[in-house]
Write a protein that holds these residues in place. Structure first.
Motif, PDB file in Angstrom:
ATOM      1  N   ILE A  84       0.857  -1.186   0.000  1.00 33.50           N
ATOM      2  CA  ILE A  84       0.000   0.000   0.000  1.00 33.50           C
ATOM      3  C   ILE A  84       0.899   1.244   0.000  1.00 33.50           C
ATOM      4  N   GLY A  85       0.549   2.213  -0.797  1.00 30.08           N
ATOM      5  CA  GLY A  85       1.335   3.434  -0.913  1.00 30.08           C
ATOM      6  C   GLY A  85       2.262   3.439  -2.110  1.00 30.08           C
ATOM      7  N   SER A  86       2.437   2.264  -2.737  1.00 28.69           N
ATOM      8  CA  SER A  86       3.248   2.218  -3.961  1.00 28.69           C
ATOM      9  C   SER A  86       2.583   3.086  -5.016  1.00 28.69           C
ATOM     10  N   SER A  87       3.406   3.716  -5.853  1.00 27.45           N
ATOM     11  CA  SER A  87       2.850   4.658  -6.816  1.00 27.45           C
ATOM     12  C   SER A  87       3.653   4.662  -8.108  1.00 27.45           C
ATOM     13  N   ALA A  88       3.085   5.290  -9.094  1.00 31.37           N
ATOM     14  CA  ALA A  88       3.762   5.487 -10.368  1.00 31.37           C
ATOM     15  C   ALA A  88       3.164   6.712 -11.039  1.00 31.37           C
ATOM     16  N   GLU A  89       3.974   7.321 -11.904  1.00 33.14           N
ATOM     17  CA  GLU A  89       3.528   8.475 -12.684  1.00 33.14           C
ATOM     18  C   GLU A  89       3.763   8.202 -14.160  1.00 33.14           C
ATOM     19  N   THR A  90       2.964   8.837 -14.976  1.00 27.19           N
ATOM     20  CA  THR A  90       3.175   8.806 -16.425  1.00 27.19           C
ATOM     21  C   THR A  90       2.766  10.165 -16.981  1.00 27.19           C
ATOM     22  N   THR A  91       3.353  10.522 -18.118  1.00 24.69           N
ATOM     23  CA  THR A  91       3.101  11.851 -18.672  1.00 24.69           C
ATOM     24  C   THR A  91       2.748  11.783 -20.153  1.00 24.69           C
ATOM     25  N   THR A  92       2.150  12.857 -20.608  1.00 21.98           N
ATOM     26  CA  THR A  92       1.892  13.058 -22.033  1.00 21.98           C
ATOM     27  C   THR A  92       1.858  14.554 -22.291  1.00 21.98           C
ATOM     28  N   ILE A  93       1.975  14.904 -23.537  1.00 18.88           N
ATOM     29  CA  ILE A  93       1.826  16.295 -23.950  1.00 18.88           C
ATOM     30  C   ILE A  93       0.550  16.395 -24.773  1.00 18.88           C
ATOM     31  N   VAL A  94      -0.256  17.380 -24.470  1.00 18.65           N
ATOM     32  CA  VAL A  94      -1.499  17.578 -25.214  1.00 18.65           C
ATOM     33  C   VAL A  94      -1.144  17.962 -26.647  1.00 18.65           C
ATOM     34  N   ASN A  95      -1.687  17.190 -27.586  1.00 18.74           N
ATOM     35  CA  ASN A  95      -1.477  17.466 -29.016  1.00 18.74           C
ATOM     36  C   ASN A  95      -2.724  17.048 -29.778  1.00 18.74           C
ATOM     37  N   SER A  96      -2.697  17.123 -31.069  1.00 14.04           N
ATOM     38  CA  SER A  96      -3.898  16.849 -31.871  1.00 14.04           C
ATOM     39  C   SER A  96      -4.383  15.402 -31.769  1.00 14.04           C
ATOM     40  N   THR A  97      -3.550  14.502 -31.254  1.00 20.22           N
ATOM     41  CA  THR A  97      -3.973  13.100 -31.161  1.00 20.22           C
ATOM     42  C   THR A  97      -4.713  12.771 -29.870  1.00 20.22           C
ATOM     43  N   ASN A  98      -4.735  13.684 -28.890  1.00 18.89           N
ATOM     44  CA  ASN A  98      -5.408  13.366 -27.628  1.00 18.89           C
ATOM     45  C   ASN A  98      -6.376  14.464 -27.161  1.00 18.89           C
ATOM     46  N   THR A  99      -6.967  15.122 -28.111  1.00 21.96           N
ATOM     47  CA  THR A  99      -7.935  16.179 -27.782  1.00 21.96           C
ATOM     48  C   THR A  99      -9.350  15.617 -27.687  1.00 21.96           C
TER      49      THR A  99
END
Length: 131
Positions: free
Chosen positions: A6-21
């Motif tokens: 419990i408490g384990s975590s992870a992050e992930t990122t993206t940049i907003v562009n025309s493919t994820n609007t």
């Protein structure tokens, strides 16, 4: 499945562009980060947070998503999703999730539940042996 911490975590990122609007997802008609893509980013973070606790033949499947999307993010904005494991009850794992933009604003948050399954058994139940 190994013992979940419990408490384990992870992050992930993206940049907003025309493919994820919202336009691309069909969930709106403005060129801003689409809610379905925010949820997908959050789910990716949950998968990453639990990955090290799974055996080779295991994976997780999403079973419940309850999130709000409170702030719009325009093209070029960096979005980070973080998932923290908050509960594990046998094979059900619950995560708190939060998405922030590159200015530190919370754009969305909530909870996601995932269930640990055997990959091959799961795929057989849906009628295919393809993984």
């Amino acid at each position: 499945m190994k013992k979940i911490i419990i408490g384990s975590s992870a992050e992930t990122t993206t940049i907003v562009n025309s493919t994820n609007t919202a336009i691309t997802a069909g969930s709106g008609n403005l060129p801003v980060f689409g809610t379905p893509f925010m949820i997908a980013l959050m789910e990716k973070a949950t998968c990453n947070a639990v990955f090290d606790f799974l055996e080779e033949e295991e994976t997780t499947v999403g079973t419940n998503v309850s999130v709000s999307h409170a702030k719009a993010s325009g093209i070029g904005m960096l979005i980070t999703a973080k998932a923290v494991i908050t509960e594990c009850c046998e094979r059900k794992i619950t995560f708190d999730v939060i998405a922030t933009d590159s200015e530190g604003n919370v754009i969305g948050k909530g909870t996601i539940e995932r269930f640990v399954v055997n990959k091959n058994k799961f795929m057989k139940r849906v009628g295919t042996n393809e993984i």
